[in-house]
Each structure stands twice: as structure tokens, then as C-alpha cells.
Scaffold this motif. Structure first.
Motif, mmCIF file in Angstrom:
data_model
loop_
_atom_site.group_PDB
_atom_site.id
_atom_site.type_symbol
_atom_site.label_atom_id
_atom_site.label_comp_id
_atom_site.label_asym_id
_atom_site.label_seq_id
_atom_site.Cartn_x
_atom_site.Cartn_y
_atom_site.Cartn_z
ATOM 1 N N UNK A 199 -41.340 -46.776 -69.488
ATOM 2 C CA UNK A 199 -41.223 -45.472 -68.328
ATOM 3 C C UNK A 199 -40.977 -46.350 -66.811
ATOM 4 N N UNK A 200 -39.980 -45.261 -66.400
ATOM 5 C CA UNK A 200 -39.289 -46.606 -64.895
ATOM 6 C C UNK A 200 -39.902 -45.752 -63.254
ATOM 7 N N UNK A 201 -40.045 -46.037 -63.110
ATOM 8 C CA UNK A 201 -40.266 -45.210 -62.005
ATOM 9 C C UNK A 201 -39.652 -45.678 -60.420
ATOM 10 N N UNK A 202 -39.315 -44.104 -59.557
ATOM 11 C CA UNK A 202 -38.024 -43.882 -59.150
ATOM 12 C C UNK A 202 -37.853 -43.651 -58.390
ATOM 13 N N UNK A 226 -38.866 -36.965 -65.483
ATOM 14 C CA UNK A 226 -40.458 -36.582 -65.107
ATOM 15 C C UNK A 226 -40.156 -35.828 -63.290
ATOM 16 N N UNK A 227 -40.911 -34.714 -62.992
ATOM 17 C CA UNK A 227 -40.727 -35.140 -61.603
ATOM 18 C C UNK A 227 -42.943 -35.637 -61.394
ATOM 19 N N UNK A 228 -42.666 -36.337 -60.678
ATOM 20 C CA UNK A 228 -43.718 -36.675 -59.916
ATOM 21 C C UNK A 228 -44.514 -36.802 -58.351
ATOM 22 N N UNK A 229 -45.666 -36.822 -58.001
ATOM 23 C CA UNK A 229 -45.470 -36.528 -56.823
ATOM 24 C C UNK A 229 -45.204 -37.803 -56.378
ATOM 25 N N UNK A 230 -44.985 -36.846 -54.532
ATOM 26 C CA UNK A 230 -44.199 -37.907 -53.796
ATOM 27 C C UNK A 230 -45.676 -38.628 -52.896
ATOM 28 N N UNK A 231 -46.543 -39.009 -53.827
ATOM 29 C CA UNK A 231 -47.200 -38.968 -52.089
ATOM 30 C C UNK A 231 -48.101 -40.969 -53.195
ATOM 31 N N UNK A 232 -47.105 -41.205 -54.104
ATOM 32 C CA UNK A 232 -48.228 -42.562 -54.553
ATOM 33 C C UNK A 232 -47.383 -43.386 -54.184
ATOM 34 N N UNK A 233 -48.691 -44.415 -54.112
ATOM 35 C CA UNK A 233 -48.760 -45.516 -53.406
ATOM 36 C C UNK A 233 -47.767 -46.748 -54.273
ATOM 37 N N UNK A 234 -47.822 -46.465 -55.105
ATOM 38 C CA UNK A 234 -47.225 -47.728 -56.434
ATOM 39 C C UNK A 234 -46.224 -46.954 -57.726
ATOM 40 N N UNK A 235 -45.654 -47.705 -58.224
ATOM 41 C CA UNK A 235 -44.841 -47.568 -59.237
ATOM 42 C C UNK A 235 -46.006 -47.395 -60.164
ATOM 43 N N UNK A 236 -47.252 -48.096 -60.758
ATOM 44 C CA UNK A 236 -48.175 -47.930 -61.528
ATOM 45 C C UNK A 236 -48.606 -46.555 -61.797
#
Length: 239
Positions: free
Chosen positions: A3-6, A61-71
Motif C-alpha cells: 500500500x502506497x500512501x499518497x 482508494x479514497x482515505x480520510x484527509x485528516x490522517x497524521x501519518x502514512x501509517x
């Protein structure tokens, strides 16, 4: 699953995951490396990134905009994908387009070999010289005899009191987990990570182990305009 956080926004280089390197977005360079090793998913907060991923045939896939980290972002993605506790998850950074696929393969194999542990997490390191060890932007790691991490720091560690010859190790920000350990990781609390600004320190502070793999790599992260120019020149030499 790799999984690549972007996350699209970036303080030092806006929209960097979509920055083009030889007419191809950076995030696609990363995904093409990852697909040589396993299934790939891009976890983002931007419809624009999803559209680009689909154009090149990658799942996003779409994820929350408010995440503090890639993890945190890959944890949400793993939940959406319905991964089980024992499924393996590798967090590949979206700004290292020249990472060698062999390194991802080594992380995958190491994860399989430590499944008996109560907490399953793997990362990588490389040898660096003493001058590079002085750079606070290059994270250092020290290891125990089992090649598990003892500590990570932006400082030069260990402190060489007598100035004797010593080999220093630089951390490479790739992380592998099983899904159960990823869930545990994002819930951990600690103070050291906030001092050093290194989230992996929460594992050490909570008495868990991070298995480390020594690798050789020419990869580099892209955080600034100068890094991007360097990447474009490097990509030309790879053709």
C-alpha cells in the motif's frame, strides 16, 4: 499487499506525488516498482490521484484527509480492503520512485519469517559514512545482536566518545507489518516520537521489536524542488 500512501498536499513540494518524472507521475513510478513484488493499492485523499492511478491501471482508494501519518492512512486502506489479521502489509513511500523491487521482496520474506512473533514489524537500513551520520535529516538506527532496532535518532548514534572507527547505519523508511500488528501500531502512544518526530519510536517505547534488514540502495526521497530536478536527471540515466 503493498500500500502506497499518497497525500496530495505537501509543505515543501506541493502535489509532489503527481509531479512528473520523464512524463510519468511520481506515484506511478512507485506503483510500477511495487507491482513487481505483489499486489498494489494507492491510498490517497485526492480524486485527482485516484484518476491518475486508474489511467495507468492501478487500484486506488479514497482515505480520510485528516490522517497524521502514512501509517494511519494505510491502516484505513487495509480496513477498506478487508485484510485479515495475518495478511502482510508493506508501506512503501510514495516519494521514492527509484526504490529497488528487491528491497520490497526482502521485506516480504522477512515478514514471513517472523510470523511467530507477538508483534510483526520489519524495516530496512543501509551503511552510511560518518559525515552523513551528522545529518539530522538522515535518520540513524542502532541494532542489537539479533538485528532488531534498539533506537532510531536524528542525532549521530552511537556517540563515539573515543573517536574509534565505527560503522553507522541509516534508516530507510519502508515498513512491513501483518495486519494485526499494523492495527496495534497505530494505537500505540509514546513521547519519544514527538521529540524526534519519528513515529517508529513508539514501538521501541512500548517494548516491542522492529526486525531490520540490511540493504544496498541508490534510492532517495523527493521532498524539494532540487530533489525533483535530481530525480529527473537520474531517470534519464536509467533509460
Amino acid at each position: 499487499m503493498i500500500i502506497i500512501p499518497a497525500r496530495l498536499s505537501s509543505n515543501r513540494l506541493p502535489n509532489k506525488v503527481l509531479a512528473e518524472i520523464n512524463n510519468k507521475p511520481m506515484i506511478i513510478w512507485c506503483a510500477e516498482v511495487a507491482k513487481q513484488v505483489d499486489d498494489v493499492c494507492i491510498a490517497t485523499d485526492s480524486q485527482e490521484v485516484i484518476d491518475v492511478a486508474k489511467k495507468y491501471g492501478f487500484n486506488a482508494i479514497m482515505t480520510d484527509k485528516n490522517h497524521q501519518s502514512g501509517s494511519d492512512r494505510i491502516k484505513e486502506a487495509a480496513d477498506i480492503l478487508g485484510l485479515d489479521d495475518n495478511d502482510l502489509v508493506i508501506n512503501m513511500q510514495g516519494d521514492e520512485p527509484f526504490l529497488e523491487p528487491e528491497i520490497l521482496g526482502s521485506v516480504k520474506q522477512k515478514l514471513k519469517s517472523i510470523q511467530q512473533r507477538d508483534f510483526v514489524m520489519v524495516s530496512c537500513y543501509k551503511e552510511i559514512d560518518e559525515l552523513k551520520a551528522e545529518d539530522p535529516n538522515l535518520v540513524k538506527v542502532i541494532l542489537d545482536k539479533n538485528e532488531d532496532a534498539i533506537y532510531f535518532s536524528r542525532s549521530k548514534i552511537p556517540y563515539n566518545r573515543d573517536n574509534t572507527p565505527h560503522q553507522y547505519f541509516g534508516h530507510i523508511g519502508i515498513y512491513g507489518f501483518n495486519k494485526k500488528s499494523l492495527d496495534e501500531f497505530v494505537k500505540m502512544k509514546g513521547t519519544l516520537e514527538h521529540i524526534e518526530k519519528l513515529e517508529q519510536l513508539r514501538v521501541i517505547e512500548n517494548g516491542k521489536k522492529i526486525a531490520m534488514i540490511k540493504v544496498e540502495t541508490k534510492s532517495f526521497g523527493i521532498d524539494t524542488k532540487d530533489d525533483l530536478l535530481k530525480a529527473r536527471e537520474y531517470a534519464k540515466s536509467c533509460n
